[in-house]
Write a protein that holds these residues in place. Structure first.
Motif, PDB file in Angstrom:
ATOM      1  N   PRO A   1     -94.429 -29.483  91.749  1.00 38.44           N
ATOM      2  CA  PRO A   1     -94.378 -29.369  90.295  1.00 38.44           C
ATOM      3  C   PRO A   1     -95.622 -28.723  89.698  1.00 38.44           C
ATOM      4  N   LEU A   2     -96.709 -28.657  90.459  1.00 35.72           N
ATOM      5  CA  LEU A   2     -97.950 -28.038  89.980  1.00 35.72           C
ATOM      6  C   LEU A   2     -98.156 -26.668  90.630  1.00 35.72           C
ATOM      7  N   TYR A   3     -97.051 -25.899  90.732  1.00 35.78           N
ATOM      8  CA  TYR A   3     -97.122 -24.571  91.321  1.00 35.78           C
ATOM      9  C   TYR A   3     -97.942 -23.628  90.444  1.00 35.78           C
ATOM     10  N   ALA A   4     -98.400 -22.535  91.056  1.00 32.53           N
ATOM     11  CA  ALA A   4     -99.133 -21.512  90.315  1.00 32.53           C
ATOM     12  C   ALA A   4     -98.162 -20.687  89.475  1.00 32.53           C
ATOM     13  N   MET A   5     -98.379 -20.675  88.161  1.00 31.47           N
ATOM     14  CA  MET A   5     -97.541 -19.891  87.259  1.00 31.47           C
ATOM     15  C   MET A   5     -97.921 -18.414  87.328  1.00 31.47           C
ATOM     16  N   GLY A   6     -97.099 -17.607  86.647  1.00 28.33           N
ATOM     17  CA  GLY A   6     -97.470 -16.215  86.432  1.00 28.33           C
ATOM     18  C   GLY A   6     -96.752 -15.207  87.300  1.00 28.33           C
ATOM     19  N   SER A   7     -95.542 -15.523  87.757  1.00 30.09           N
ATOM     20  CA  SER A   7     -94.877 -14.613  88.690  1.00 30.09           C
ATOM     21  C   SER A   7     -94.524 -13.283  88.040  1.00 30.09           C
ATOM     22  N   GLU A   8     -93.941 -13.319  86.840  1.00 29.37           N
ATOM     23  CA  GLU A   8     -93.607 -12.059  86.157  1.00 29.37           C
ATOM     24  C   GLU A   8     -94.879 -11.311  85.767  1.00 29.37           C
ATOM     25  N   THR A   9     -95.865 -12.057  85.279  1.00 31.09           N
ATOM     26  CA  THR A   9     -97.126 -11.433  84.882  1.00 31.09           C
ATOM     27  C   THR A   9     -97.805 -10.764  86.063  1.00 31.09           C
ATOM     28  N   GLU A  10     -97.743 -11.412  87.220  1.00 26.09           N
ATOM     29  CA  GLU A  10     -98.347 -10.829  88.423  1.00 26.09           C
ATOM     30  C   GLU A  10     -97.720  -9.473  88.749  1.00 26.09           C
ATOM     31  N   LEU A  11     -96.402  -9.390  88.652  1.00 33.49           N
ATOM     32  CA  LEU A  11     -95.719  -8.123  88.917  1.00 33.49           C
ATOM     33  C   LEU A  11     -96.085  -7.068  87.867  1.00 33.49           C
ATOM     34  N   LEU A  12     -96.005  -7.443  86.602  1.00 34.98           N
ATOM     35  CA  LEU A  12     -96.289  -6.492  85.536  1.00 34.98           C
ATOM     36  C   LEU A  12     -97.724  -5.992  85.598  1.00 34.98           C
ATOM     37  N   ARG A  13     -98.627  -6.870  85.948  1.00 40.80           N
ATOM     38  CA  ARG A  13    -100.032  -6.464  86.061  1.00 40.80           C
ATOM     39  C   ARG A  13    -100.200  -5.434  87.173  1.00 40.80           C
ATOM     40  N   ARG A  14     -99.540  -5.639  88.310  1.00 40.65           N
ATOM     41  CA  ARG A  14     -99.624  -4.665  89.388  1.00 40.65           C
ATOM     42  C   ARG A  14     -99.065  -3.314  88.967  1.00 40.65           C
ATOM     43  N   LEU A  15     -97.967  -3.362  88.231  1.00 40.57           N
ATOM     44  CA  LEU A  15     -97.379  -2.101  87.771  1.00 40.57           C
ATOM     45  C   LEU A  15     -98.304  -1.382  86.799  1.00 40.57           C
ATOM     46  N   GLU A  16     -98.944  -2.141  85.915  1.00 38.35           N
ATOM     47  CA  GLU A  16     -99.865  -1.502  84.969  1.00 38.35           C
ATOM     48  C   GLU A  16    -101.058  -0.892  85.697  1.00 38.35           C
ATOM     49  N   VAL A  17    -101.587  -1.601  86.678  1.00 38.13           N
ATOM     50  CA  VAL A  17    -102.702  -1.063  87.461  1.00 38.13           C
ATOM     51  C   VAL A  17    -102.291   0.235  88.147  1.00 38.13           C
ATOM     52  N   ALA A  18    -101.023   0.321  88.547  1.00 36.50           N
ATOM     53  CA  ALA A  18    -100.519   1.532  89.192  1.00 36.50           C
ATOM     54  C   ALA A  18    -100.249   2.664  88.202  1.00 36.50           C
TER      55      ALA A  18
ATOM     56  N   PRO B   1     -86.643 -31.591  75.279  1.00 43.08           N
ATOM     57  CA  PRO B   1     -87.454 -32.639  74.630  1.00 43.08           C
ATOM     58  C   PRO B   1     -88.701 -33.005  75.406  1.00 43.08           C
ATOM     59  N   GLU B   2     -88.610 -33.094  76.737  1.00 41.99           N
ATOM     60  CA  GLU B   2     -89.783 -33.491  77.519  1.00 41.99           C
ATOM     61  C   GLU B   2     -90.886 -32.436  77.496  1.00 41.99           C
ATOM     62  N   GLN B   3     -90.533 -31.189  77.131  1.00 42.82           N
ATOM     63  CA  GLN B   3     -91.542 -30.139  77.067  1.00 42.82           C
ATOM     64  C   GLN B   3     -92.401 -30.235  75.811  1.00 42.82           C
TER      65      GLN B   3
ATOM     66  N   TRP C   1     -96.105 -33.262  80.074  1.00 39.72           N
ATOM     67  CA  TRP C   1     -95.572 -31.977  80.512  1.00 39.72           C
ATOM     68  C   TRP C   1     -96.531 -30.850  80.156  1.00 39.72           C
ATOM     69  N   ILE C   2     -97.110 -30.906  78.966  1.00 41.99           N
ATOM     70  CA  ILE C   2     -98.035 -29.859  78.519  1.00 41.99           C
ATOM     71  C   ILE C   2     -99.251 -29.789  79.431  1.00 41.99           C
ATOM     72  N   LEU C   3     -99.757 -30.932  79.863  1.00 40.52           N
ATOM     73  CA  LEU C   3    -100.929 -30.942  80.733  1.00 40.52           C
ATOM     74  C   LEU C   3    -100.588 -30.406  82.124  1.00 40.52           C
ATOM     75  N   GLU C   4     -99.393 -30.704  82.632  1.00 39.29           N
ATOM     76  CA  GLU C   4     -98.969 -30.114  83.903  1.00 39.29           C
ATOM     77  C   GLU C   4     -98.862 -28.598  83.781  1.00 39.29           C
ATOM     78  N   ARG C   5     -98.336 -28.155  82.650  1.00 39.53           N
ATOM     79  CA  ARG C   5     -98.212 -26.715  82.408  1.00 39.53           C
ATOM     80  C   ARG C   5     -99.595 -26.056  82.373  1.00 39.53           C
ATOM     81  N   ALA C   6    -100.573 -26.735  81.766  1.00 42.22           N
ATOM     82  CA  ALA C   6    -101.931 -26.202  81.718  1.00 42.22           C
ATOM     83  C   ALA C   6    -102.500 -26.031  83.126  1.00 42.22           C
ATOM     84  N   PHE C   7    -102.254 -27.015  83.996  1.00 41.47           N
ATOM     85  CA  PHE C   7    -102.739 -26.916  85.370  1.00 41.47           C
ATOM     86  C   PHE C   7    -102.077 -25.737  86.083  1.00 41.47           C
ATOM     87  N   ARG C   8    -100.749 -25.596  85.943  1.00 44.15           N
ATOM     88  CA  ARG C   8    -100.041 -24.499  86.612  1.00 44.15           C
ATOM     89  C   ARG C   8    -100.521 -23.141  86.118  1.00 44.15           C
TER      90      ARG C   8
END
Length: 306
Positions: free
Chosen positions: A189-206, A224-226, A231-238
């Protein structure tokens, strides 16, 4: 039969209770000239998600795939060979698009040949009124809820969010893929976020450029739980973990003393009533902890052709 003008992709997992609302909204989409295709990957669901998807097969231009091994990016990569048309549109399983969403995205791509990446408006669909302590002055709703409200115009990778994102199909035909070491995989549940951003950033660098089309709108369903602090603190960690894992070390805070100070302050704030100040300090503490954890994680590269 001619090829559709674009293909929409999303992955879903254990959403049988909620995805009918999303698919119902998709049945109301205006088709762009030339038609469109929808590819949904069931990412190892253990509920009736697959049956729900099959129930919409006669109402949508729908292709259903199965990726039993959890991993959102893995599921999207598996689906990419189904890509048809000149634009790949990516979204999530918790959105309500405006009827002209696809028409607007395709028009933007056709009118701006200088751009290869496209984003659109994402507005939160709240389940109830927000509490006073949950404020945009304290935490960015863009990070929490993928909110993106800005005018049309040229944009960078950071302006394009996963629920409302499109990329020219030729980039994927050349071999571009999502990195499978980031994003949700059903195991942590505490996975690293940013999968789409990671791709878009690579494309911009290219060298690829972006365009934001404000008229391409959708609403992002907030559960509701979001709206709860946990939940917000878990999101901050991810979020911090994604920053730490994917970006160069020099762009992240190195000050160990700052982490210690926030850790102590956050522990004290746990005893205080909910307030914007409490959320600000506890959020920053979790972000710093996630960034440190992400920087210590093994780096996993993924070669993406230009």
């Amino acid at each position: 039969m001619s090829e559709p003008a674009l293909t929409v992709f999303f992955a879903t997992r254990n959403r049988a209770h909620a995805i009918p609302r999303v698919l119902e909204a998709f049945t109301g989409l205006r088709s762009p000239e030339g038609g469109w295709k929808l590819v949904v990957t069931d990412n190892g669901s253990g509920d009736d998600t697959l049956a729900v998807l099959q129930g919409f097969a006669g109402r949508l231009p729908l292709t259903i795939l199965s990726c039993p091994k959890p991993g959102k990016n893995r599921a999207l990569n598996l689906a990419l060979p189904e890509l048809q048309g000149r634009l790949a549109v990516f979204t999530d399983d918790d959105v309500l698009p405006d009827a002209d969403w696809l028409v607007r995205l395709l028009a933007a791509a056709d009118e701006h040949p200088e751009a290869d990446m496209f984003g659109g408006t994402v507005a939160p669909e709240w389940p109830r009124p927000k509490p006073d302590w949950l404020s945009e002055e304290v935490v960015e709703f863009s990070m929490l809820y993928s909110q993106q409200l800005r005018p049309s115009g040229p944009c960078g990778f950071a302006d394009i969010f996963g629920p409302n994102m499109a990329i020219r199909a030729d980039l994927f035909r050349a071999g571009t893929r999502f990195a499978e070491h980031v994003g949700p995989d059903g195991t942590n549940p505490l996975y690293a976020m940013g999968s789409e951003t990671e791709l878009l950033r690579r494309l911009e660098v290219a060298g690829h450029r972006g365009w934001f089309e404000a008229s391409a709108r959708l609403r992002h369903i907030i559960r509701p739980e979001q709206m709860e602090e946990g939940w917000i603190l878990e999101r901050a960690f991810r979020y911090g973990a994604g920053e730490g894992r994917n970006y160069v070390a020099g762009s992240l805070p190195k000050d160990i003393l700052r982490r210690v100070v926030y850790r102590i302050a956050a522990q004290g704030m746990r005893l205080m009533p909910h307030s914007p100040r409490r959320l600000r300090i506890r959020y920053r503490d979790r972000w710093l902890a996630g960034a440190a954890a992400g920087r210590q994680a093994p780096q996993q590269g993924s070669a993406i052709p230009r």
